[in-house]
Scaffold this motif. Sequence first.
Motif, short mmCIF file in Angstrom:
data_model
loop_
_atom_site.label_atom_id
_atom_site.label_comp_id
_atom_site.label_asym_id
_atom_site.label_seq_id
_atom_site.Cartn_x
_atom_site.Cartn_y
_atom_site.Cartn_z
N MET A 1 -29.73 -34.13 56.08
CA MET A 1 -28.65 -33.77 55.17
C MET A 1 -27.71 -32.83 55.88
SD MET A 1 -29.52 -31.96 51.54
CE MET A 1 -31.17 -32.56 51.53
N ALA A 2 -26.46 -33.04 55.72
CA ALA A 2 -25.49 -32.12 56.31
C ALA A 2 -25.56 -30.78 55.57
CB ALA A 2 -24.09 -32.70 56.21
N LEU A 3 -24.99 -29.79 56.17
CA LEU A 3 -24.95 -28.48 55.51
C LEU A 3 -23.58 -28.24 54.93
CD1 LEU A 3 -27.00 -26.25 57.97
CD2 LEU A 3 -27.80 -27.78 56.19
N LEU A 4 -23.51 -27.21 54.10
CA LEU A 4 -22.32 -26.94 53.30
C LEU A 4 -22.03 -25.44 53.33
CD1 LEU A 4 -20.49 -27.82 50.77
CD2 LEU A 4 -22.46 -27.14 49.40
N ILE A 5 -20.78 -25.06 53.50
CA ILE A 5 -20.41 -23.64 53.46
C ILE A 5 -19.90 -23.32 52.05
CG2 ILE A 5 -18.85 -21.88 54.38
CD1 ILE A 5 -18.99 -23.38 57.09
N THR A 6 -20.50 -22.33 51.43
CA THR A 6 -20.10 -21.97 50.06
C THR A 6 -18.94 -20.97 50.08
OG1 THR A 6 -21.47 -20.01 49.77
CG2 THR A 6 -22.53 -22.15 49.39
N ASP A 7 -18.39 -20.69 48.91
CA ASP A 7 -17.25 -19.77 48.86
C ASP A 7 -17.66 -18.31 49.01
OD1 ASP A 7 -18.29 -19.36 46.37
OD2 ASP A 7 -16.60 -20.24 45.28
N ASP A 8 -18.92 -18.06 49.35
CA ASP A 8 -19.32 -16.71 49.77
C ASP A 8 -18.88 -16.43 51.21
OD1 ASP A 8 -20.52 -16.08 47.37
OD2 ASP A 8 -22.51 -16.76 48.01
N CYS A 9 -18.40 -17.45 51.90
CA CYS A 9 -17.95 -17.31 53.29
C CYS A 9 -16.89 -16.22 53.40
CB CYS A 9 -17.37 -18.65 53.76
SG CYS A 9 -16.57 -18.61 55.37
N ILE A 10 -17.06 -15.36 54.41
CA ILE A 10 -16.11 -14.25 54.62
C ILE A 10 -15.16 -14.53 55.79
CG2 ILE A 10 -17.59 -12.48 53.57
CD1 ILE A 10 -18.42 -11.69 56.48
N ASN A 11 -15.13 -15.79 56.25
CA ASN A 11 -14.22 -16.19 57.32
C ASN A 11 -14.38 -15.36 58.59
OD1 ASN A 11 -12.85 -18.35 55.99
ND2 ASN A 11 -11.73 -16.86 54.77
N GLU A 32 -15.31 -24.75 56.92
CA GLU A 32 -15.89 -25.95 56.33
C GLU A 32 -16.69 -26.72 57.39
OE1 GLU A 32 -13.00 -28.26 54.14
OE2 GLU A 32 -11.96 -26.45 53.48
N ILE A 33 -17.56 -27.61 56.90
CA ILE A 33 -18.39 -28.44 57.78
C ILE A 33 -18.04 -29.90 57.56
CG2 ILE A 33 -20.75 -29.25 58.22
CD1 ILE A 33 -21.71 -26.40 57.57
N ASP A 34 -17.78 -30.61 58.64
CA ASP A 34 -17.53 -32.05 58.57
C ASP A 34 -18.89 -32.75 58.44
OD1 ASP A 34 -17.11 -34.75 59.10
OD2 ASP A 34 -15.48 -34.35 60.50
N VAL A 35 -19.13 -33.34 57.28
CA VAL A 35 -20.45 -33.96 57.03
C VAL A 35 -20.74 -35.11 57.99
CG1 VAL A 35 -20.50 -33.31 54.59
CG2 VAL A 35 -19.54 -35.52 55.25
N ASN A 36 -19.71 -35.69 58.55
CA ASN A 36 -19.93 -36.79 59.49
C ASN A 36 -20.38 -36.32 60.86
OD1 ASN A 36 -19.09 -38.91 57.70
ND2 ASN A 36 -17.01 -38.13 57.93
N LEU A 37 -20.22 -35.03 61.12
CA LEU A 37 -20.58 -34.49 62.43
C LEU A 37 -21.83 -33.61 62.41
CD1 LEU A 37 -17.05 -33.52 63.84
CD2 LEU A 37 -18.37 -35.60 64.25
N CYS A 38 -22.16 -33.06 61.24
CA CYS A 38 -23.32 -32.14 61.16
C CYS A 38 -24.62 -32.92 61.18
CB CYS A 38 -23.24 -31.30 59.90
SG CYS A 38 -24.70 -30.24 59.67
#
Length: 84
Positions: A1-11, A32-38
């Motif tokens: 499964m690809a991973l996902l960055i949530t809006d807790d991200c502080i950039n 953000e994470i490109d699901v096709n590459l992760c």
Amino acid sequence: MALLITDDCINCAVCEPECPNEAIYEGEEIYEIDVNLCTECVGHYDEPQCVMICPVDCIPKDPDHEENADELMQKYKKLTGKIS
Ligand code: SF4
Ligand code: SF4
């Protein structure tokens, strides 16, 4: 499964250069994470490098993109040109 960055991200951007698949990029508001590459780092490392380095622990698995270990390895092989 690809991973996902949530809006807790502080950039903070520290995850971007750690990704062996160049799957992480700066989105409009957060990274953000490109699901096709992760590949969850399968094929490169034992642990997801972005998860290990993220200071705010905001990179869970993406429930909309489930992949098992074999599928992740196949994805890695396709991305790296080991199979077509
Ligand atoms: Fe990149 Fe690995 Fe994070 Fe996926 S788990 S985004 S491949 S560093
Ligand atoms: Fe966002 Fe975490 Fe990446 Fe920093 S390491 S940019 S907080 S996802």
